[in-house]
Design a protein around this motif. Structure first.
Motif, PDB file in Angstrom:
ATOM      1  N   UNK A 198      10.399  19.696  -8.118  1.00 42.78           N
ATOM      2  CA  UNK A 198       9.514  20.525  -8.940  1.00 42.78           C
ATOM      3  C   UNK A 198       8.062  20.051  -8.815  1.00 42.78           C
ATOM      4  N   UNK A 199       7.846  18.750  -8.678  1.00 43.85           N
ATOM      5  CA  UNK A 199       6.495  18.232  -8.496  1.00 43.85           C
ATOM      6  C   UNK A 199       5.912  18.706  -7.168  1.00 43.85           C
ATOM      7  N   UNK A 200       6.715  18.706  -6.118  1.00 43.47           N
ATOM      8  CA  UNK A 200       6.208  19.122  -4.808  1.00 43.47           C
ATOM      9  C   UNK A 200       5.848  20.606  -4.804  1.00 43.47           C
ATOM     10  N   UNK A 201       6.615  21.424  -5.518  1.00 41.83           N
ATOM     11  CA  UNK A 201       6.286  22.849  -5.618  1.00 41.83           C
ATOM     12  C   UNK A 201       4.954  23.046  -6.331  1.00 41.83           C
ATOM     13  N   UNK A 202       4.756  22.329  -7.427  1.00 40.08           N
ATOM     14  CA  UNK A 202       3.496  22.421  -8.166  1.00 40.08           C
ATOM     15  C   UNK A 202       2.336  21.910  -7.324  1.00 40.08           C
ATOM     16  N   UNK A 213      -0.956  24.014  -6.036  1.00 44.28           N
ATOM     17  CA  UNK A 213      -2.310  23.537  -6.322  1.00 44.28           C
ATOM     18  C   UNK A 213      -3.100  23.367  -5.023  1.00 44.28           C
ATOM     19  N   UNK A 214      -2.463  22.833  -4.019  1.00 37.69           N
ATOM     20  CA  UNK A 214      -3.117  22.643  -2.730  1.00 37.69           C
ATOM     21  C   UNK A 214      -3.492  23.982  -2.099  1.00 37.69           C
ATOM     22  N   UNK A 231      -4.073  26.808  -3.688  1.00 32.02           N
ATOM     23  CA  UNK A 231      -5.164  27.384  -4.488  1.00 32.02           C
ATOM     24  C   UNK A 231      -6.493  26.723  -4.140  1.00 32.02           C
ATOM     25  N   UNK A 232      -6.478  25.415  -3.972  1.00 34.85           N
ATOM     26  CA  UNK A 232      -7.704  24.696  -3.622  1.00 34.85           C
ATOM     27  C   UNK A 232      -8.185  25.105  -2.245  1.00 34.85           C
ATOM     28  N   UNK A 233      -7.280  25.218  -1.300  1.00 39.07           N
ATOM     29  CA  UNK A 233      -7.638  25.635   0.056  1.00 39.07           C
ATOM     30  C   UNK A 233      -8.237  27.033   0.057  1.00 39.07           C
ATOM     31  N   UNK A 234      -7.625  27.934  -0.685  1.00 40.68           N
ATOM     32  CA  UNK A 234      -8.133  29.305  -0.762  1.00 40.68           C
ATOM     33  C   UNK A 234      -9.515  29.337  -1.402  1.00 40.68           C
ATOM     34  N   UNK A 235      -9.735  28.548  -2.443  1.00 36.86           N
ATOM     35  CA  UNK A 235     -11.035  28.516  -3.104  1.00 36.86           C
ATOM     36  C   UNK A 235     -12.105  27.943  -2.183  1.00 36.86           C
ATOM     37  N   UNK A 236     -11.774  26.902  -1.432  1.00 36.68           N
ATOM     38  CA  UNK A 236     -12.729  26.303  -0.498  1.00 36.68           C
ATOM     39  C   UNK A 236     -13.048  27.284   0.622  1.00 36.68           C
ATOM     40  N   UNK A 237     -12.045  27.957   1.149  1.00 36.36           N
ATOM     41  CA  UNK A 237     -12.283  28.936   2.215  1.00 36.36           C
ATOM     42  C   UNK A 237     -13.142  30.091   1.705  1.00 36.36           C
ATOM     43  N   UNK A 238     -12.880  30.538   0.494  1.00 39.33           N
ATOM     44  CA  UNK A 238     -13.673  31.626  -0.077  1.00 39.33           C
ATOM     45  C   UNK A 238     -15.121  31.173  -0.307  1.00 39.33           C
ATOM     46  N   UNK A 239     -15.300  29.982  -0.776  1.00 37.88           N
ATOM     47  CA  UNK A 239     -16.645  29.477  -1.040  1.00 37.88           C
ATOM     48  C   UNK A 239     -17.431  29.284   0.252  1.00 37.88           C
ATOM     49  N   UNK A 240     -16.762  28.830   1.297  1.00 37.67           N
ATOM     50  CA  UNK A 240     -17.476  28.602   2.555  1.00 37.67           C
ATOM     51  C   UNK A 240     -17.725  29.921   3.294  1.00 37.67           C
TER      52      UNK A 240
END
Length: 62
Positions: free
Chosen positions: A38-42, A46-47, A49-58
């Motif tokens: 369950x920790x690995x799924x979470x 999170x990873x 979401x962070x990747x998508x946010x960084x790609x969108x920002x760049x």
């Protein structure tokens, strides 16, 4: 002789204790695996979401 063997067999608890420790260890392993699953799924969500946010920002800054 047979009665003494059976009475000693039922009084000997060393095997029962070993089985109890084995079952306890198995339950701990199962709990650890399910917790890590369950920790690995979470963490993966999170990873992503962070990747998508960084790609969108760049991509917006160019």
């Amino acid at each position: 002789m047979t009665n003494r063997f059976y009475s000693n067999l039922f009084r000997n608890e060393k095997g029962a204790t070993a089985i109890e420790y084995g079952l306890l260890a198995a339950m701990i392993v199962i709990a650890a695996i399910s917790g890590l699953n369950s920790f690995s799924s979470s963490f993966l969500n999170m990873s992503n979401n962070t990747t998508a946010a960084v790609q969108e920002a760049t991509s917006n800054s160019q």
